[in-house]
Design an enzyme around this catalytic site. Structure first.
Site, mmCIF file in Angstrom:
data_model
loop_
_atom_site.group_PDB
_atom_site.id
_atom_site.type_symbol
_atom_site.label_atom_id
_atom_site.label_comp_id
_atom_site.label_asym_id
_atom_site.label_seq_id
_atom_site.Cartn_x
_atom_site.Cartn_y
_atom_site.Cartn_z
ATOM 1 N N GLY A 184 0.984 -1.140 -0.036
ATOM 2 C CA GLY A 184 -0.065 0.079 0.343
ATOM 3 C C GLY A 184 0.852 1.100 -0.621
ATOM 4 O O GLY A 184 1.006 2.374 -0.204
ATOM 5 N N TRP A 195 2.204 1.495 -3.472
ATOM 6 C CA TRP A 195 1.867 2.208 -4.896
ATOM 7 C C TRP A 195 1.853 3.395 -4.770
ATOM 8 O O TRP A 195 0.818 4.286 -5.691
ATOM 9 C CB TRP A 195 0.316 1.749 -3.604
ATOM 10 C CG TRP A 195 -1.238 2.237 -4.960
ATOM 11 C CD1 TRP A 195 -1.672 1.040 -5.711
ATOM 12 C CD2 TRP A 195 -1.689 2.765 -4.903
ATOM 13 N NE1 TRP A 195 -2.797 2.086 -6.643
ATOM 14 C CE2 TRP A 195 -2.561 3.092 -5.941
ATOM 15 C CE3 TRP A 195 -1.504 4.197 -3.471
ATOM 16 C CZ2 TRP A 195 -3.597 3.980 -5.847
ATOM 17 C CZ3 TRP A 195 -3.198 4.793 -4.094
ATOM 18 C CH2 TRP A 195 -3.833 5.317 -4.986
ATOM 19 N N HIS A 196 1.508 4.231 -3.296
ATOM 20 C CA HIS A 196 1.584 5.851 -3.011
ATOM 21 C C HIS A 196 2.763 6.519 -3.924
ATOM 22 O O HIS A 196 2.395 7.576 -5.066
ATOM 23 C CB HIS A 196 1.339 6.765 -1.971
ATOM 24 C CG HIS A 196 0.727 5.812 -1.584
ATOM 25 N ND1 HIS A 196 -0.175 5.048 -0.269
ATOM 26 C CD2 HIS A 196 -0.917 7.064 -0.852
ATOM 27 C CE1 HIS A 196 -1.670 5.644 -0.228
ATOM 28 N NE2 HIS A 196 -1.597 6.558 -0.831
ATOM 29 N N GLY A 197 3.921 5.825 -3.807
ATOM 30 C CA GLY A 197 4.756 6.425 -4.711
ATOM 31 C C GLY A 197 6.232 5.338 -4.969
ATOM 32 O O GLY A 197 6.271 4.759 -4.025
ATOM 33 N N PHE A 234 -0.203 9.963 -9.230
ATOM 34 C CA PHE A 234 -0.242 8.248 -8.793
ATOM 35 C C PHE A 234 -0.469 7.134 -9.962
ATOM 36 O O PHE A 234 -1.643 7.283 -9.773
ATOM 37 C CB PHE A 234 -0.961 8.489 -7.503
ATOM 38 C CG PHE A 234 -0.285 8.588 -6.051
ATOM 39 C CD1 PHE A 234 -0.680 10.320 -5.341
ATOM 40 C CD2 PHE A 234 0.947 8.485 -5.227
ATOM 41 C CE1 PHE A 234 0.028 10.854 -5.266
ATOM 42 C CE2 PHE A 234 1.502 8.875 -4.630
ATOM 43 C CZ PHE A 234 1.028 10.408 -4.098
#
Lengths: 462, 495
Positions: A318, A321-323, A462
């Site tokens: 998670g 996933w954000h960066g 994103f």
């Protein structure tokens, strides 16, 4: 195209008028064309990339549904997931990967990996995840695949949720695409309200708080503790309003067109523990992670150790996933630790609400935001040091704290009201005169202090 | 029925918005007056009261606005005198609104010294009307008209974007083996170093690119040598640069485009060496190659103007324009000629040139024509300000300053007129004959030096004035310091 820009206004108004004049099937076609234009306003080339993903998934899903052979079904599922994750992995993570591998190679005095000049396509994390959820749901026989290519294309490309979610599930969204959407005044009204509220969150709260936050994180150490704390409080509300604002605008636009888009945030800062937080924050992502990562990893059905492992891995992914940066991974790991700690410690206690708990937990969350927002691991350490050891009360700039209060107070007032009545639409349901006065006050704040230059949403790339 | 309901509720909404706007404005001015009155309450009979009038540049900064800082600086000085500084700045004021309020302000506060910094809002197109909302001067109609303007702007820019048929397509992937750049990449790096003013690196890249030129493509060397010469020139290596340029001139006899650029580089180089004759010759060569392009003339004009050498400039420009056929490009050079005459106070001659420009059918550039129109107006007013600076100062601004001075002197007040940072003091000062009781604050040199030493963002928050903006607390401190120096000078004379 950003929702809070005049460019979007002159795009949406004619599209909407045309939309309401057309019959159902033609409405869908119009939305497909409009969504293509919307994305192409950013880049034609990456629109083509999205078509690659859409086409692959459409055909894979059909094959999965038609076949009864487990191996064939698994194969097509694998192809779909592989294509989507490859696209995501390449465009989002290649440079991160290469930089880290080069670091290791350098240690062994080996030549580094080549550097690529890759652009991160807008919305890629959202549409690839939505696509994966679709094929997995078809595989699990939770939903039937889309009847036509156009239906599936619209499912992915529908412009209000295209670039920053919410990540919709086929089970709730596909039927809305395939059924007629007649005009209802009440729904249209609610849509307008949601859009206006989202705009207020974005233009008045988020963009103004950004002006307080950015200089602090752009500066080099040493830092002063109070300034860091101020910036963290500001960032907590900035990221919330930015994202919730966008989601509300997306929901508002959807409602105007007859779609019900899922709620993405449920007053997350009123949570008293991590588990509740993730039920309230970025709901479409957290449920995606739960259904497609956590549960396949075993969830809580295979024993405690396995559960903790699943939580840790899910939250790490998670975060990633954000960066593509170690700070995001660290944030994910931190969230995982909070969840695991909560499970162990609060196993036997009741989760009762108290303002004290809210405040304590809020501070745990903003520690996480420090990890999320910092430019580097170094900055995290320096800022923590500043808060703990370099806090000078006498040096505080009162006017800056007052500014923070000025921007956050209207938001908090509405949110407390929403929390107490347990109704996100409580403002909408008031007497028309009271509503009008409040809207006029919000419009006054927007006119006077709203940041007019469309600043990009944090989650845009994103 | 429903439509009526919507209309009714919309009307109520607009009325409420209007009320909030007015209440907001009222609150802001009440707070300001209250703060100023607090200062009056401690009025010391022997205190010197200073009233600062101006726009958002005066009011910006809260407790760090320049009047507040000025008060601190003056009182820290242990001179035995006490100073009160009143901040009567108002965000969207113009010189006209200050003039209109002047008598009232003097009567209310009875200052000893009046400080004025105004003029920027007088001619600003696209004024930041958002600040007007906070002072309550904004009305619904105004707000709606701004929204309308913004929508029109957005439509125009979207139309241009789509019709230009050049969507911003980002480069997908560009592979390069680490550490080795191609000829093309060296060239691009040299250009970006030029933009970033990193001339040693620019020289390196230009040299590297030159070494990579294949034998069958010698023509590629010309633009690369041009870059190299430019880089050497900027590093002060004039002789080497000049050598390269002269060789290039010989080598590009058949390539007028390149020659044009080379002569342009030479103009700059000769000016740097103060070799005016060679510079003029080089510029004439440029004009001979292509009279339809006016390139390096600006550098020459700037060189003369900064040294106030109007006569030689005028002579040169007369020769230059005679070599050009009438068109927009000649129009531009004739404008420079007229401006030069105007600054040299040759109003009649300047007006003649401006009228000639306006009378030419071949001149179609609206910017040139507007400039000429304004120039004629200035000539008939006795040429108060140089035409080229009119974006900041209109004729009316200086007129208003004069009226303010007259009124202030009638009350026996000392006047201090402050010029905005980065703007030339001449715009203001030249409009007044030397007189007792009037002083000027020149913020130009101090701010220019400061920004060069540190950076723009340390002193300015934005680019509201294009070359400058609203000041940061540090910028306001510098401004206040400059004003304080002039106040001491003024007090030395007065008491």
């Amino acid at each position: 195209m950003l929702f809070n820009s005049f460019e979007f206004l002159i795009f949406f108004v004619p599209v909407y008028i045309l939309y309401r004049l057309l019959a159902h099937r033609w409405q869908n076609r119009l939305l497909i064309v409009a969504s293509c234009l919307f994305y192409a306003a950013w880049s034609w080339k990456f629109l083509a990339l999205m078509f690659v993903s859409v086409t692959t998934d459409y055909f894979c899903a059909r094959k999965i549904d038609q076949s009864h052979e487990p191996r064939v079904r698994k194969l097509f599922l694998f192809v779909s997931i592989f294509v989507n994750l490859s696209i995501l992995g390449f465009f989002k993570y290649f440079n991160f990967f290469a930089a880290n591998v080069s670091g290791v190679l350098d240690f062994f005095h080996l030549p580094p990996m080549p550097v690529l000049n890759v652009i991160l396509p807008v919305g890629i994390s959202f549409y690839t995840f939505e696509a994966i959820s679709y094929t997995v749901d078809v595989y699990r026989r939770v939903v039937k695949p889309a009847q036509t290519y156009a239906d599936y294309l619209l499912f992915v490309i529908y412009f209000p949720h295209l670039v920053a979610g919410p990540i919709m599930r086929a089970k709730s969204f596909l039927p809305q695409i395939t059924s007629p959407r007649p005009f209802h005044w009440a729904q249209f009204h609610e849509g307008c309200f949601l859009f206006f509220w989202g705009l207020f969150e974005k233009m008045y709260v988020a963009d103004n708080l950004a002006k307080i936050v950015n200089p602090v994180f752009a500066a080099a150490s040493p830092y002063e503790g109070g300034t860091v704390l101020l910036a963290l409080y500001a960032f907590a509300f900035q990221i919330f309003c930015d994202f919730d604002g966008y989601s509300n605008m997306a929901r508002g636009l959807g409602k105007c067109m007859g779609f019900e888009i899922t709620i993405n945030f449920q007053l997350p800062y009123f949570a008293t523990n991590p588990r509740e937080f993730w039920q309230r924050w970025h709901i479409s992502l957290s449920t995606w992670l739960r259904d497609y990562v956590y549960i396949p990893l075993g969830g809580n059905r295979e024993g405690e150790a396995r559960m903790y492992g699943a939580i840790a891995l899910t939250m790490l992914l998670g975060g990633l996933w954000h960066g593509a940066a170690w700070t995001f991974v660290l944030w994910g790991v931190y969230q995982g630790i909070l969840l695991i700690a909560h499970r162990r410690c609060a196993r036997n206690s009741k989760d009762t609400f108290s303002v004290f708990k809210v405040i304590v937990f809020f501070h745990l969350i903003i520690l996480g935001w420090l990890l999320f927002r910092a430019q580097s691991l170094d900055q995290i350490t320096h800022m923590l040091q500043a808060v703990l050891f370099n806090f000078r009360v006498q040096d505080q700039d009162v006017s800056l704290w007052l500014k923070l209060a000025g921007f956050v107070a209207p938001l908090l007032a509405i949110q407390v009201w929403q929390f107490k009545t347990n109704d996100l639409m409580v403002l909408y349901k008031q007497h028309w005169l009271l509503k009008t006065v409040i809207y006029a006050f919000m419009a006054y704040l927007l006119l006077g202090w709203g940041v007019m230059k469309a600043a990009e949403f944090i989650y845009f790339q994103f | 029925m429903r439509i009526l309901k919507i209309l009714f509720r919309t009307t109520i909404f607009l009325l409420c918005l209007e009320v909030f706007l007015r209440m907001g404005g009222l609150t802001t001015s009440l707070v300001q007056n209250f703060e100023n009155q607090l200062k009056l309450h401690h009025h010391n009979q022997h205190a010197i009261r200073i009233m600062c009038l101006g726009d958002s540049f005066t009011v910006n900064g809260g407790k760090d606005a320049y009047p507040e800082q000025l008060q601190r600086i003056l009182n820290e000085n242990n001179s035995g005198r006490v100073f009160e500084v009143i901040n009567k700045g108002s965000a969207i004021s113009t010189s006209a609104t200050i003039l209109a309020q002047f008598e009232e302000d003097i009567a209310a506060y009875k200052p000893d010294i009046v400080i004025v910094m105004t003029g920027l809002n007088d001619t600003m197109v696209g004024l930041e009307k958002a600040s007007a909302i906070r002072t309550g001067k904004m009305r619904i109609y105004g707000a709606l008209s701004i929204l309308g303007e913004r929508i029109k702007e957005a439509m125009a820019s979207t139309r241009t974007k789509w019709m230009a048929n050049k969507p911003a397509v980002p480069k997908l992937v560009q592979v390069s083996p680490q550490g080795e750049l191609s000829l093309q990449q060296h060239f691009e790096q040299a250009l970006s170093c030029q933009k970033a003013s990193d001339f040693p690196a620019m020289e390196q890249h230009a040299r590297a690119a030159l070494s990579l030129v294949p034998p069958e493509a010698m023509y590629m060397k010309l633009p690369l040598y041009n870059l190299l010469a430019g880089a050497l020139f900027k590093q002060g290596q004039y002789l080497q640069a000049e050598n390269i340029y002269m060789h290039l001139v010989a080598a590009s006899a058949n390539d007028p485009n390149n020659q044009f650029d080379i002569w342009g580089g030479l103009v700059e180089l000769f000016l740097a060496k103060d070799d005016l004759e060679s510079a003029k010759n080089a510029l004439m060569k440029q004009i001979q190659i292509d009279p339809q392009r006016v390139g390096a003339y600006e550098k020459l004009v700037h060189y003369y103007r900064v040294r106030r050498q109007y006569e030689p400039l005028e002579q040169f420009l007369k020769v230059a324009v005679s070599a050009m056929p009438w068109g927009n490009h000649r129009g531009i050079l004739e404008t420079a000629l007229a401006d030069c005459m105007l600054e040299n106070k040759k109003y009649a001659q300047a007006q003649e040139v401006f009228e000639r420009i306006r009378g030419q059918q071949a001149v179609t550039n609206t910017g040139v024509l507007e400039h000429a129109k304004r120039g004629i107006k200035l000539c008939t007013h006795g040429g108060i300000v140089p035409v080229g600076q009119e974006e900041y100062y209109g004729v009316d601004t200086v007129d208003n300053y004069r009226k303010l001075k007259t009124m202030a002197r009638a009350h026996g007040l000392t006047c201090i007129f402050v010029q905005y940072p980065m703007l030339p003091i001449a715009l203001l000062k030249d409009a007044f004959p030397p007189e007792n009781g009037i002083y000027f604050v020149d913020n130009g040199p101090s701010f220019r030096t400061a920004v060069e030493k540190e950076n723009y963002d340390a002193y300015f928050e934005d680019h509201y004035g294009v070359d400058f903006g609203h000041c940061t607390p540090k910028g306001n401190r510098l401004l206040a310091g400059n004003v304080a120096i002039v106040i001491w000078e003024a007090l030395g004379h007065v008491i």
